[in-house]
Design a protein around this motif. Sequence first.
Motif, PDB file in Angstrom:
ATOM      1  N   TYR A  60     -10.002 -17.620 -12.940  1.00  0.00           N
ATOM      2  CA  TYR A  60     -10.467 -18.600 -11.961  1.00  0.00           C
ATOM      3  C   TYR A  60      -9.449 -19.729 -11.942  1.00  0.00           C
ATOM      4  CZ  TYR A  60     -14.778 -16.017 -12.602  1.00  0.00           C
ATOM      5  OH  TYR A  60     -15.692 -15.007 -12.685  1.00  0.00           O
ATOM      6  N   TYR A  61      -9.144 -20.219 -10.732  1.00  0.00           N
ATOM      7  CA  TYR A  61      -8.087 -21.202 -10.593  1.00  0.00           C
ATOM      8  C   TYR A  61      -8.548 -22.417  -9.801  1.00  0.00           C
ATOM      9  CZ  TYR A  61      -4.995 -17.410 -12.067  1.00  0.00           C
ATOM     10  OH  TYR A  61      -4.391 -16.407 -12.777  1.00  0.00           O
ATOM     11  N   ASN A  62      -7.961 -23.555 -10.166  1.00  0.00           N
ATOM     12  CA  ASN A  62      -8.096 -24.750  -9.351  1.00  0.00           C
ATOM     13  C   ASN A  62      -7.317 -24.479  -8.058  1.00  0.00           C
ATOM     14  OD1 ASN A  62      -7.744 -27.287  -8.126  1.00  0.00           O
ATOM     15  ND2 ASN A  62      -7.779 -28.329 -10.093  1.00  0.00           N
ATOM     16  N   PRO A  63      -7.977 -24.535  -6.920  1.00  0.00           N
ATOM     17  CA  PRO A  63      -7.270 -24.226  -5.663  1.00  0.00           C
ATOM     18  C   PRO A  63      -6.050 -25.108  -5.422  1.00  0.00           C
ATOM     19  CG  PRO A  63      -9.634 -24.256  -5.311  1.00  0.00           C
ATOM     20  CD  PRO A  63      -9.410 -24.781  -6.704  1.00  0.00           C
ATOM     21  N   HIS A  95      -3.741 -25.785  -7.405  1.00  0.00           N
ATOM     22  CA  HIS A  95      -2.553 -25.304  -8.113  1.00  0.00           C
ATOM     23  C   HIS A  95      -2.463 -23.784  -8.125  1.00  0.00           C
ATOM     24  CE1 HIS A  95      -2.014 -29.381  -9.541  1.00  0.00           C
ATOM     25  NE2 HIS A  95      -3.248 -29.389 -10.002  1.00  0.00           N
ATOM     26  N   LYS A  96      -3.343 -23.126  -7.398  1.00  0.00           N
ATOM     27  CA  LYS A  96      -3.466 -21.684  -7.535  1.00  0.00           C
ATOM     28  C   LYS A  96      -2.149 -20.958  -7.266  1.00  0.00           C
ATOM     29  CE  LYS A  96      -6.114 -17.673  -5.976  1.00  0.00           C
ATOM     30  NZ  LYS A  96      -7.204 -17.184  -5.114  1.00  0.00           N
ATOM     31  N   TRP A  97      -1.386 -21.437  -6.294  1.00  0.00           N
ATOM     32  CA  TRP A  97      -0.193 -20.685  -5.887  1.00  0.00           C
ATOM     33  C   TRP A  97       0.874 -20.657  -6.957  1.00  0.00           C
ATOM     34  CZ3 TRP A  97       4.769 -22.557  -5.496  1.00  0.00           C
ATOM     35  CH2 TRP A  97       4.911 -23.947  -5.568  1.00  0.00           C
ATOM     36  N   ARG A  98       0.813 -21.567  -7.930  1.00  0.00           N
ATOM     37  CA  ARG A  98       1.853 -21.592  -8.969  1.00  0.00           C
ATOM     38  C   ARG A  98       1.280 -21.496 -10.381  1.00  0.00           C
ATOM     39  NH1 ARG A  98       3.734 -26.883 -10.757  1.00  0.00           N
ATOM     40  NH2 ARG A  98       2.207 -28.478 -10.197  1.00  0.00           N
ATOM     41  N   THR A  99       0.018 -21.093 -10.514  1.00  0.00           N
ATOM     42  CA  THR A  99      -0.637 -21.011 -11.821  1.00  0.00           C
ATOM     43  C   THR A  99      -1.059 -19.583 -12.103  1.00  0.00           C
ATOM     44  OG1 THR A  99      -1.497 -23.249 -11.482  1.00  0.00           O
ATOM     45  CG2 THR A  99      -2.494 -21.958 -13.234  1.00  0.00           C
ATOM     46  N   SER A 100      -0.875 -19.178 -13.355  1.00  0.00           N
ATOM     47  CA  SER A 100      -1.331 -17.870 -13.779  1.00  0.00           C
ATOM     48  C   SER A 100      -1.944 -17.982 -15.166  1.00  0.00           C
ATOM     49  CB  SER A 100      -0.167 -16.884 -13.797  1.00  0.00           C
ATOM     50  OG  SER A 100      -0.583 -15.610 -14.240  1.00  0.00           O
ATOM     51  N   ILE A 101      -3.127 -17.423 -15.318  1.00  0.00           N
ATOM     52  CA  ILE A 101      -3.779 -17.393 -16.626  1.00  0.00           C
ATOM     53  C   ILE A 101      -3.943 -15.939 -17.041  1.00  0.00           C
ATOM     54  CG2 ILE A 101      -6.149 -17.439 -15.722  1.00  0.00           C
ATOM     55  CD1 ILE A 101      -6.839 -19.315 -18.105  1.00  0.00           C
ATOM     56  N   ALA A 102      -3.723 -15.671 -18.324  1.00  0.00           N
ATOM     57  CA  ALA A 102      -3.802 -14.301 -18.828  1.00  0.00           C
ATOM     58  C   ALA A 102      -4.307 -14.346 -20.265  1.00  0.00           C
ATOM     59  CB  ALA A 102      -2.430 -13.634 -18.756  1.00  0.00           C
TER      60      ALA A 102
END
Length: 131
Positions: free
Chosen positions: A60-63, A65-72
Amino acid sequence: QVQLQESGPGLVKPSQTLSLTCTVSGEAITASPFAWSWVRQPPGKGLEWMAAIAYDGNPYYNPSHKWRTSIARDTSKNQFSLQLISVTPEDTAVYYCARGPPKPSSFRSAEYSDRNKYDTWGQGTQVTVSS
């Protein structure tokens, strides 16, 4: 007792990629119903939720920053990580990993600036973006 520990570079140059890792002990990151988040606090500002990964692996991402954020995550190491590409000096902040929020949703990201949404925090790691 659940403990979280952040690790990563203290200094990153503009336009580079920031990579942070959170090592969790005392609880499996696959354990229901928990989610695991990255939250940051820029100097002089409030908390900002960046992203979360749920026990089932859903991100789940903060919209904002979504385009440059990746969580794994790496379940074999009980770790989860954050990558933030194309950093600028505005990304300078203390970055925290934390357990929570319950049942995350990208549509409720504004609520996740509330410290009370999380029940366990890492100590935080300072990241400075500067050339």
